[in-house]
Design an enzyme around this catalytic site. Structure first.
Site: not given
Length: 140
Positions: A7-14, A32, A60, A62, A79, A86, A103
């Site tokens: 995904c974009t931020g790799n902080s939530c959905r992924s 992820s 983490t 990444d 996304c 995406c 998101d």
């Protein structure tokens, strides 16, 4: 079997998808990453996954560049909305899939509403990735 969730931020959905997929089959290698990795996990994503019995606090956030030189069986983008683009992955991949989700980190409103959106997306991710797992991995 190696699976990269992107995904974009790799902080939530992924991160939630990573946690669910790993919980379905601990023998899978699941990673992820994000094209603009935030470097940290969304605290609400960690909390709602903990509610579901899955600890992603050790994950983490990444950058996708970390994984470009590896070979992957699947790269899955998560996304969602039309206002998100995406990310593309240019590494060695056997199968590319998109399983999109809203998101929840962009939701505004009352605390109760925001938490309900995190839970809704968490549950949708579980369902979407379990379907992927059953149709593409389990028993193969």
């Amino acid at each position: 079997m190696k699976i990269l969730i992107l995904c974009t931020g790799n902080s939530c959905r992924s991160q939630m998808a990573h946690g669910w997929l790993q919980s379905f089959d601990p023998s899978l290698i699941v990673c992820s990453a994000g094209t603009q990795a935030s470097g940290k996990l969304n605290e609400k994503a960690v909390a709602v996954m903990r509610e579901a019995g899955i600890d992603i606090s050790h994950h983490t956030s990444d950058p996708v560049e970390k994984y470009l030189n590896e070979e992957w069986d699947y790269v899955i983008t998560v996304c969602g909305g039309a206002n998100e683009s995406c990310p593309a992955f240019f590494g060695k991949v056997k199968h590319r899939l998109h399983i999109g989700f809203d998101d929840p980190s962009h939701v505004v409103g009352s605390d109760d509403f925001i938490w309900s959106e995190f839970r809704r997306v968490r549950d949708e991710i579980k369902e979407g990735f379990y379907t992927f797992y059953v149709e593409n991995i389990k028993g193969k």
